[in-house]
Design an enzyme around this catalytic site. Structure first.
Site, PDB file in Angstrom:
ATOM      1  N   LYS A  44       0.810  -1.227   0.000  1.00 43.56           N
ATOM      2  CA  LYS A  44       0.000   0.000   0.000  1.00 43.56           C
ATOM      3  C   LYS A  44       0.845   1.280   0.000  1.00 43.56           C
ATOM      4  O   LYS A  44       0.492   2.258  -0.652  1.00 43.56           O
ATOM      5  CB  LYS A  44      -0.943   0.007   1.203  1.00 43.56           C
ATOM      6  CG  LYS A  44      -2.107  -0.977   1.067  1.00 43.56           C
ATOM      7  CD  LYS A  44      -2.991  -0.894   2.300  1.00 43.56           C
ATOM      8  CE  LYS A  44      -4.332  -1.556   2.036  1.00 43.56           C
ATOM      9  NZ  LYS A  44      -5.296  -1.267   3.100  1.00 43.56           N
TER      10      LYS A  44
ATOM     11  N   ASP B 239     -10.159   3.379   2.477  1.00 44.50           N
ATOM     12  CA  ASP B 239     -10.365   2.645   3.740  1.00 44.50           C
ATOM     13  C   ASP B 239     -11.141   3.486   4.764  1.00 44.50           C
ATOM     14  O   ASP B 239     -12.062   2.985   5.417  1.00 44.50           O
ATOM     15  CB  ASP B 239      -9.018   2.221   4.350  1.00 44.50           C
ATOM     16  CG  ASP B 239      -8.401   1.052   3.598  1.00 44.50           C
ATOM     17  OD1 ASP B 239      -9.151   0.279   2.975  1.00 44.50           O
ATOM     18  OD2 ASP B 239      -7.164   0.902   3.644  1.00 44.50           O
TER      19      ASP B 239
ATOM     20  N   ILE C 122       4.897   3.465  21.084  1.00 44.13           N
ATOM     21  CA  ILE C 122       5.555   4.409  20.185  1.00 44.13           C
ATOM     22  C   ILE C 122       4.791   4.587  18.857  1.00 44.13           C
ATOM     23  O   ILE C 122       4.801   5.663  18.257  1.00 44.13           O
ATOM     24  CB  ILE C 122       7.032   3.984  19.953  1.00 44.13           C
ATOM     25  CG1 ILE C 122       7.829   5.128  19.376  1.00 44.13           C
ATOM     26  CG2 ILE C 122       7.151   2.744  19.107  1.00 44.13           C
ATOM     27  CD1 ILE C 122       9.334   4.897  19.429  1.00 44.13           C
TER      28      ILE C 122
END
Ligand code: ATR
Length: 282
Positions: free
Chosen positions: A75, A112, A166
């Site tokens: 992607k 999406d 993170i």
């Protein structure tokens, strides 16, 4: 020119590129829509390695392809290879839909987030995203699209929690002050204020461990949705239902994200209905 010299009408081709690709439900969905709309086209799954992606994307238009969907792990690379990119694809940093334009340019989009929101609009029509904060579990690729689209529809604040903190912090520095990172062991605390709750992790998927976040703080009437759609009713949604929440399963996101691509490629807006759901569950 006699009839047999007439050029053949081009049969439009589209498909999905990923690696692996055998698990993809997109061929069933697009195949269903092609059939029910009487379109003589084909939608083909293609397993392509990262090394071959650029060459394949150059070749497909010459073979009659009008576009392709892109899935894991291509992607981000597909976005980088595009000549034109929609704002929403730039924001998400990945492409899931490519259009091979007649002028030879490669146009990248990401549907999406659109699919995520449309699924909620269709299945929870009274949902008002602006009424309260959202709680997002997970901070991977899917979470990026969810966060971007929730902010876009006016969610005032997002609490986000991820096992690997993170990654949640990276989303916070990108999307700004409306995001607050919550430690994974305290993810249950996010539920108390949230009016929208989303699982974007793969936990709860068939073959994966369940999502074990305490849900006893969930507000009655909150909208709870899971991006996992196998099984359709995850333990997370079952628990949320018991708490009096409105629940929406993840299958509709898969269906809705495919709509803009099908319309662009084949010129017909397809229906997201029970027949389309049945087609992907077959
Ligand atoms: P996707 O594109 O589907 O979001 P991803 O980028 O691999 O895929 O992200 C998967 C998400 O599920 C991440 O939030 C991941 O958490 P980490 O960033 O800590 O890996 C989450 N996830 C997967 N397995 C998990 C587990 N066993 N416990 C907690 N979170 C998990």
């Amino acid at each position: 020119m006699s009839d047999d010299k007439q050029p053949l009408a081009r049969i439009p081709l589209a498909g999905v590129i990923g690696s692996p690709i055998a698990h993809s439900k997109s061929p069933q969905l697009h195949g269903h829509w092609l059939k029910t709309n009487g379109i003589a086209g084909h939608y083909i799954p293609m397993d392509v390695s990262a090394d071959n992606l650029a060459d394949v994307l150059q070749t497909l238009p010459k073979m009659g392809f009008v576009g392709v969907n892109i899935t894991v792990p291509h992607k981000e690379r597909a976005l980088a290879l595009a000549d034109l990119v929609t704002d929403r694809a730039t924001l998400i940093g990945a492409a899931n839909t490519l259009i091979f334009r007649k002028d030879g340019k490669l146009h990248a989009d990401n549907t999406d987030g659109y699919g995520f929101i449309q699924n909620l609009r269709q299945n929870a029509p009274t949902w008002q995203p602006e009424l309260g904060p959202a709680a997002v579990l997970g901070a991977g690729g899917a979470a990026r699209a969810v966060v971007a689209s929730l902010l876009d529809v006016g969610v005032p604040e997002i609490f986000i929690s991820n096992r690997t903190r993170i990654r949640a912090e990276a989303l916070q520095s990108e999307f700004g002050k409306r995001l607050t990172v919550v430690d994974w062991v305290q993810a249950g605390n996010m539920m108390e204020e949230a009016t929208t709750v989303v699982n974007t992790t793969s936990l709860g998927m068939l073959g994966k461990p369940p999502l074990r976040v305490p849900l006893d703080g969930l507000r009655r009437g909150a909208l709870v949705t899971d991006l996992v759609y196998a099984p359709l009713k995850t333990q997370f949604l079952i628990e949320a239902e018991k708490m009096g929440c409105v629940t929406v399963d993840g299958l509709g996101m898969l269906l809705h994200q495919a709509v803009p691509a099908f319309e662009r490629w084949f010129g017909v807006r397809p229906n997201v209905d029970s027949a389309a759901r049945a087609a992907v569950l077959r």
